[in-house]
Design a protein around this motif. Structure first.
Motif, PDB file in Angstrom:
ATOM      1  N   LYS A   1       0.805  -1.230   0.038  1.00 27.29           N
ATOM      2  CA  LYS A   1      -0.057   0.033  -0.017  1.00 27.29           C
ATOM      3  C   LYS A   1       0.820   1.383   0.105  1.00 27.29           C
ATOM      4  O   LYS A   1       0.732   2.142  -0.779  1.00 27.29           O
ATOM      5  CB  LYS A   1      -0.915  -0.036   1.188  1.00 27.29           C
ATOM      6  CG  LYS A   1      -1.954  -0.972   1.076  1.00 27.29           C
ATOM      7  CD  LYS A   1      -3.308  -0.556   0.216  1.00 27.29           C
ATOM      8  CE  LYS A   1      -4.446  -1.272   0.344  1.00 27.29           C
ATOM      9  NZ  LYS A   1      -5.554  -0.975  -0.628  1.00 27.29           N
ATOM     10  N   ILE A   2       1.821   1.204   0.810  1.00 30.39           N
ATOM     11  CA  ILE A   2       2.797   2.505   1.077  1.00 30.39           C
ATOM     12  C   ILE A   2       3.512   2.619  -0.443  1.00 30.39           C
ATOM     13  O   ILE A   2       3.495   3.787  -0.909  1.00 30.39           O
ATOM     14  CB  ILE A   2       3.726   2.087   2.218  1.00 30.39           C
ATOM     15  CG1 ILE A   2       2.843   2.254   3.415  1.00 30.39           C
ATOM     16  CG2 ILE A   2       5.067   3.246   2.256  1.00 30.39           C
ATOM     17  CD1 ILE A   2       3.871   2.213   4.630  1.00 30.39           C
ATOM     18  N   ARG A   3       4.117   1.620  -1.096  1.00 29.30           N
ATOM     19  CA  ARG A   3       4.752   1.646  -2.283  1.00 29.30           C
ATOM     20  C   ARG A   3       3.864   2.337  -3.271  1.00 29.30           C
ATOM     21  O   ARG A   3       4.191   3.113  -4.077  1.00 29.30           O
ATOM     22  CB  ARG A   3       5.321   0.498  -2.588  1.00 29.30           C
ATOM     23  CG  ARG A   3       6.393  -0.102  -1.774  1.00 29.30           C
ATOM     24  CD  ARG A   3       7.012  -1.237  -2.604  1.00 29.30           C
ATOM     25  NE  ARG A   3       8.405  -1.927  -1.718  1.00 29.30           N
ATOM     26  CZ  ARG A   3       7.819  -3.035  -1.054  1.00 29.30           C
ATOM     27  NH1 ARG A   3       6.890  -3.629  -1.293  1.00 29.30           N
ATOM     28  NH2 ARG A   3       9.075  -3.554  -0.531  1.00 29.30           N
ATOM     29  N   GLY A   4       2.566   1.945  -3.308  1.00 31.26           N
ATOM     30  CA  GLY A   4       1.626   2.243  -4.373  1.00 31.26           C
ATOM     31  C   GLY A   4       1.523   3.740  -4.116  1.00 31.26           C
ATOM     32  O   GLY A   4       1.269   4.447  -5.207  1.00 31.26           O
TER      33      GLY A   4
ATOM     34  N   SER B   1       0.970  12.074  -0.287  1.00 32.41           N
ATOM     35  CA  SER B   1      -0.441  11.727  -0.158  1.00 32.41           C
ATOM     36  C   SER B   1      -0.713  10.795   1.160  1.00 32.41           C
ATOM     37  O   SER B   1      -1.674  10.477   1.444  1.00 32.41           O
ATOM     38  CB  SER B   1      -0.786  10.886  -1.360  1.00 32.41           C
ATOM     39  OG  SER B   1       0.110   9.698  -1.446  1.00 32.41           O
ATOM     40  N   ILE B   2       0.424  10.519   1.715  1.00 34.66           N
ATOM     41  CA  ILE B   2       0.431   9.845   3.058  1.00 34.66           C
ATOM     42  C   ILE B   2       0.309  10.685   4.231  1.00 34.66           C
ATOM     43  O   ILE B   2       1.307  11.571   4.020  1.00 34.66           O
ATOM     44  CB  ILE B   2       1.457   8.760   3.118  1.00 34.66           C
ATOM     45  CG1 ILE B   2       1.304   7.613   1.918  1.00 34.66           C
ATOM     46  CG2 ILE B   2       1.634   7.860   4.541  1.00 34.66           C
ATOM     47  CD1 ILE B   2       2.760   6.888   1.712  1.00 34.66           C
ATOM     48  N   MET B   3      -0.637  10.633   5.135  1.00 38.39           N
ATOM     49  CA  MET B   3      -0.327  11.564   6.229  1.00 38.39           C
ATOM     50  C   MET B   3      -0.028  10.668   7.350  1.00 38.39           C
ATOM     51  O   MET B   3      -0.369   9.610   7.817  1.00 38.39           O
ATOM     52  CB  MET B   3      -1.622  12.204   6.749  1.00 38.39           C
ATOM     53  CG  MET B   3      -1.781  13.078   7.673  1.00 38.39           C
ATOM     54  SD  MET B   3      -3.466  13.804   8.036  1.00 38.39           S
ATOM     55  CE  MET B   3      -3.216  14.632   9.824  1.00 38.39           C
TER      56      MET B   3
END
Length: 240
Positions: free
Chosen positions: A91-94, A103-105
């Motif tokens: 998920k993180i890599r995506g 886009s990650i908080m």
């Protein structure tokens, strides 16, 4: 074989209790306060004494679970740690690939003061940086006010409170959240000082205070401004 380990509490609490952990065959069997800890002086709060019950509770979740859409009940199924970590990493890599790491908080506060929590910041920095929050859920307003009033925001030895002639407990219940300040506050009164609780709720801390002021809920800002007005009008502030 039983041994004792000196450690401390990691909860988000100002007390930082000194703890003696009794460990038998790799299992914590008892916690007690360290008598040589200058501030906590050999006793703990009720939560800390019960830590072993929480750690070894049969209700504690010990394995990762994955929601299974294929199951009729839409429930959860147990998976291994490798699979769980692979799912998270995927998920993180995506999100890093598209639309990007911002886009990650990442939101992290101080429910625990464990040193390993600092590693998460390093992780996200190495990833390229992510979106974080500004301010605080609990003490942001107080910190901003202190910075405006005093510039540098620095703490001092809590035992210095015994030298106070007046202590205001504003929306604070040390009997529940800061237990080891209670003897200090009682000493303030013993030396002739006053302790006043300001709280819409009559908490158990009211029992050792000289007076309890109960403003209506959400009106304590007006109370603070009224106090400031009186202080200024009567010249009670220290201009220097």
């Amino acid at each position: 074989m039983e041994r004792t380990i000196y450690t401390s509490c990691t909860l988000d609490c100002p007390d930082g209790c000194g703890i003696i952990a009794h460990v038998k065959d790799g299992r914590v069997v008892k916690l007690e306060g360290h008598p040589d800890h200058e501030f906590t002086q050999g006793y703990l709060c009720g939560k800390t004494y019960r830590f072993p019950e929480r750690v070894y509770s049969p209700e504690r979740q010990l394995h990762p679970l994955k929601r299974s859409n294929g199951r009729p009940d839409g429930g959860w199924e147990r998976i291994g740690w490798d699979e769980a970590l692979d799912l998270v990493a995927e998920k993180i890599r995506g999100y890093v690939a598209d639309p990007g790491p911002l886009s990650i908080m990442h939101y992290q506060r101080t429910g625990s003061w464990g040193a390993t929590k600092l590693l998460s910041r390093r992780f996200w920095n190495l990833l390229g940086g992510v979106t974080t929050t500004s301010g605080s859920l609990c003490s942001g307003a107080a910190r901003a006010g202190q910075a405006l009033d005093f510039g540098v925001r620095a703490g001092h030895d809590p035992s210095d409170m015994v030298n106070s002639r007046l202590v205001l407990l504003w929306g604070r219940n040390p009997m529940a959240t800061n237990l080891h300040t209670v003897p200090i506050l009682k000493e303030v009164r013993k030396r002739g000082g006053r302790v006043i609780l300001i709280d819409p709720v009559r908490s158990e801390s009211a029992n050792f205070c000289d007076h309890h002021v109960q403003p209506r809920v959400a009106t304590d800002a007006e109370l603070a401004m009224a106090m400031a007005k009186v202080i200024l009008e009567e010249g009670l502030e220290d201009r220097g």
